[in-house]
Each structure stands twice: as C-alpha cells, then as structure tokens.
Design a protein around this motif. Structure first.
Motif, PDB file in Angstrom:
ATOM      1  N   MET A   1      -2.347  -2.710 -12.040  1.00 51.13           N
ATOM      2  CA  MET A   1      -2.089  -0.946 -10.927  1.00 51.13           C
ATOM      3  C   MET A   1      -0.552  -1.051 -10.550  1.00 51.13           C
ATOM      4  N   GLU A   2       0.017   0.225 -11.399  1.00 51.70           N
ATOM      5  CA  GLU A   2       0.853   0.366 -10.982  1.00 51.70           C
ATOM      6  C   GLU A   2       1.567   0.910 -10.271  1.00 51.70           C
ATOM      7  N   PRO A   3       3.153   0.714  -9.456  1.00 47.75           N
ATOM      8  CA  PRO A   3       4.291   1.199  -8.125  1.00 47.75           C
ATOM      9  C   PRO A   3       4.202   2.958  -8.298  1.00 47.75           C
ATOM     10  N   GLY A   4       3.918   3.416  -7.650  1.00 49.71           N
ATOM     11  CA  GLY A   4       4.187   4.438  -7.413  1.00 49.71           C
ATOM     12  C   GLY A   4       2.758   5.857  -7.779  1.00 49.71           C
ATOM     13  N   GLN A   5       1.258   4.788  -8.266  1.00 54.15           N
ATOM     14  CA  GLN A   5       0.676   5.812  -8.613  1.00 54.15           C
ATOM     15  C   GLN A   5      -0.225   5.291  -8.008  1.00 54.15           C
ATOM     16  N   SER A   6      -1.160   7.198  -8.138  1.00 54.52           N
ATOM     17  CA  SER A   6      -2.759   6.972  -6.554  1.00 54.52           C
ATOM     18  C   SER A   6      -4.169   6.206  -7.476  1.00 54.52           C
ATOM     19  N   TYR A   7      -4.753   5.865  -6.907  1.00 59.13           N
ATOM     20  CA  TYR A   7      -6.037   5.630  -7.696  1.00 59.13           C
ATOM     21  C   TYR A   7      -6.611   5.643  -6.470  1.00 59.13           C
ATOM     22  N   HIS A   8      -8.222   6.057  -7.271  1.00 58.63           N
ATOM     23  CA  HIS A   8      -9.488   5.756  -6.596  1.00 58.63           C
ATOM     24  C   HIS A   8      -9.917   4.384  -6.421  1.00 58.63           C
ATOM     25  N   ILE A   9     -10.284   4.047  -5.652  1.00 60.42           N
ATOM     26  CA  ILE A   9     -11.035   2.764  -5.911  1.00 60.42           C
ATOM     27  C   ILE A   9     -12.069   2.890  -4.785  1.00 60.42           C
ATOM     28  N   LYS A  31      -9.331  -4.689   9.160  1.00 59.39           N
ATOM     29  CA  LYS A  31      -8.963  -5.547   9.666  1.00 59.39           C
ATOM     30  C   LYS A  31      -8.499  -6.448   8.864  1.00 59.39           C
ATOM     31  N   GLN A  32      -9.268  -6.744   7.499  1.00 59.71           N
ATOM     32  CA  GLN A  32      -8.301  -7.325   6.505  1.00 59.71           C
ATOM     33  C   GLN A  32      -7.806  -6.529   5.487  1.00 59.71           C
ATOM     34  N   TYR A  33      -8.404  -5.040   5.342  1.00 57.18           N
ATOM     35  CA  TYR A  33      -8.037  -4.701   4.227  1.00 57.18           C
ATOM     36  C   TYR A  33      -6.244  -4.679   4.798  1.00 57.18           C
ATOM     37  N   THR A  34      -6.314  -4.299   6.081  1.00 58.67           N
ATOM     38  CA  THR A  34      -4.903  -4.057   6.463  1.00 58.67           C
ATOM     39  C   THR A  34      -3.579  -5.152   6.308  1.00 58.67           C
ATOM     40  N   LYS A  35      -4.348  -6.647   6.912  1.00 61.91           N
ATOM     41  CA  LYS A  35      -4.331  -7.840   7.029  1.00 61.91           C
ATOM     42  C   LYS A  35      -3.775  -8.129   4.832  1.00 61.91           C
ATOM     43  N   TYR A  36      -4.014  -7.647   3.999  1.00 61.34           N
ATOM     44  CA  TYR A  36      -3.327  -8.157   2.299  1.00 61.34           C
ATOM     45  C   TYR A  36      -3.416  -7.143   2.226  1.00 61.34           C
ATOM     46  N   LEU A  37      -3.099  -5.897   2.217  1.00 64.15           N
ATOM     47  CA  LEU A  37      -2.875  -4.776   1.516  1.00 64.15           C
ATOM     48  C   LEU A  37      -1.636  -3.686   2.469  1.00 64.15           C
ATOM     49  N   GLU A  38      -1.849  -3.561   3.562  1.00 70.33           N
ATOM     50  CA  GLU A  38      -0.453  -2.839   4.100  1.00 70.33           C
ATOM     51  C   GLU A  38       0.593  -2.531   4.150  1.00 70.33           C
ATOM     52  N   LYS A  39       1.170  -3.834   3.224  1.00 67.16           N
ATOM     53  CA  LYS A  39       2.651  -3.906   2.510  1.00 67.16           C
ATOM     54  C   LYS A  39       2.546  -3.788   1.083  1.00 67.16           C
ATOM     55  N   VAL A  40       1.670  -3.362   0.593  1.00 70.98           N
ATOM     56  CA  VAL A  40       1.572  -3.124  -1.142  1.00 70.98           C
ATOM     57  C   VAL A  40       0.899  -1.926  -1.428  1.00 70.98           C
ATOM     58  N   ILE A  41       0.151  -1.407  -0.317  1.00 68.36           N
ATOM     59  CA  ILE A  41      -0.134   0.235  -0.384  1.00 68.36           C
ATOM     60  C   ILE A  41      -0.108   1.098   0.286  1.00 68.36           C
ATOM     61  N   ASN A  42      -0.285   2.235  -0.148  1.00 70.90           N
ATOM     62  CA  ASN A  42      -0.629   3.739   1.401  1.00 70.90           C
ATOM     63  C   ASN A  42      -1.764   4.000   1.127  1.00 70.90           C
ATOM     64  N   LEU A  55     -11.559   4.600  -1.534  1.00 72.37           N
ATOM     65  CA  LEU A  55     -10.617   4.805  -1.248  1.00 72.37           C
ATOM     66  C   LEU A  55     -10.052   5.409  -1.530  1.00 72.37           C
ATOM     67  N   LEU A  56      -8.984   5.861  -1.100  1.00 77.86           N
ATOM     68  CA  LEU A  56      -7.621   6.673  -2.204  1.00 77.86           C
ATOM     69  C   LEU A  56      -6.356   6.462  -1.408  1.00 77.86           C
ATOM     70  N   THR A 108      -9.572   4.537  -9.943  1.00 76.26           N
ATOM     71  CA  THR A 108      -9.433   5.565 -11.216  1.00 76.26           C
ATOM     72  C   THR A 108      -8.043   6.279 -11.234  1.00 76.26           C
ATOM     73  N   PRO A 109      -6.830   6.326 -11.965  1.00 77.77           N
ATOM     74  CA  PRO A 109      -6.104   6.469 -11.626  1.00 77.77           C
ATOM     75  C   PRO A 109      -5.454   8.106 -11.616  1.00 77.77           C
ATOM     76  N   ILE A 110      -5.510   8.391  -9.786  1.00 78.40           N
ATOM     77  CA  ILE A 110      -5.191   9.684 -10.006  1.00 78.40           C
ATOM     78  C   ILE A 110      -4.011  10.596 -10.349  1.00 78.40           C
ATOM     79  N   LEU A 111      -3.846  11.241 -12.055  1.00 77.62           N
ATOM     80  CA  LEU A 111      -3.604  11.752 -12.908  1.00 77.62           C
ATOM     81  C   LEU A 111      -2.622  13.240 -12.665  1.00 77.62           C
ATOM     82  N   SER A 112      -3.293  13.529 -11.372  1.00 83.32           N
ATOM     83  CA  SER A 112      -3.201  15.546 -10.983  1.00 83.32           C
ATOM     84  C   SER A 112      -3.115  15.586  -9.380  1.00 83.32           C
ATOM     85  N   GLU A 113      -2.464  17.073  -8.902  1.00 82.75           N
ATOM     86  CA  GLU A 113      -2.222  17.317  -7.703  1.00 82.75           C
ATOM     87  C   GLU A 113      -3.752  17.512  -7.250  1.00 82.75           C
TER      88      GLU A 113
END
Length: 128
Positions: A1-9, A31-42, A55-56, A108-113
């Motif tokens: 998973m690449e920094p700056g890239q959006s994904y459909h998970i 709660k667990q989602y926030t605990k493990y992922l809030e620092k690495v994803i939006n 998830l988007l 799935t990487p999001i490749l366009s608006e």
C-alpha cells in the motif's frame, strides 16, 4: 500500500460466519480499527454489514518511523495487526477457532476522481 494512494478495502467473513453478531462487535471493530490504523490512514467512508465490510481509505504521506523494521509497510502491518486483534477477540468471545476473515483482504487502488466518487457512493449505498 503506497503512501498518498487511496484504496477500496473490503473483506468478508469466512464461510457462513458473521463478522458482527451484536452491536458491541461493531463498536469494538471501530475501536480496534482506530487503535491500529489512525496513524497510517485517513478514512473517507465505511460500511459495516453483518458478514462483510467496505472502507474507502487514503494512506498517509509520511509513514517514516511508524514500524520497527524498514521493510515492513506500515499500512499493511496496521491492517494485519487490526484483523488479527479483532479475530482473536471474537474467537474468545464466541468460543470459536480459526480464521474469521477470508484470508487476504482485498484492496483496489483508486486511480481517478471518478473512481473515488463511484466507490464512495457504492460504500454508502451498500446496505440498500
């Protein structure tokens, strides 16, 4: 998973199981989602259904220093730790064993608006 890239998970429960059996399961998942992922994803959108979720997300740009080992991708590690944590808790709570999720989560990487907008709508309309 690449920094700056959006994904459909997305992922599904293993077999005929449900990921969420009661309201508290949804709360604990988030709660667990926030605990493990809030620092690495939006997170831009999510949908939790009894047997699957969507998830988007966008991987944050600066992930340096977030893992103890330089070869480990912080977003992939965060998702792995999150899924393992949730599975262990559900297995303990419901006296079950084994995988709760289908083996590998889909990303799935999001490749366009346009694709981003379509995914956003799809996630929000999924329960309908």
């Amino acid at each position: 998973m690449e920094p700056g890239q959006s994904y459909h998970i997305y992922n599904h429960a293993n077999g005929a199981d449900n990921l969420f059996r009661e309201v508290e399961n949804y709360r604990f998942f988030l709660k667990q989602y926030t605990k493990y992922l809030e620092k690495v994803i939006n997170t831009y959108a999510y949908c939790l259904m009894p047997n699957h979720f969507h998830l988007l997300i966008g991987v944050r740009e600066d992930l340096s220093g977030l893992t103890g080992h330089p070869s480990k991708n912080p977003a992939v590690k965060g998702f792995s730790d999150f899924f393992n944590s949730y599975t262990k808790a559900i297995n303990k709570r419901y006296h079950r064993k084994g995988n709760l999720f289908i083996r590998a989560f889909k990303k799935t990487p999001i490749l366009s608006e346009h694709q981003w907008q379509e995914t956003f709508l799809y996630i929000h309309l999924n329960p309908v």
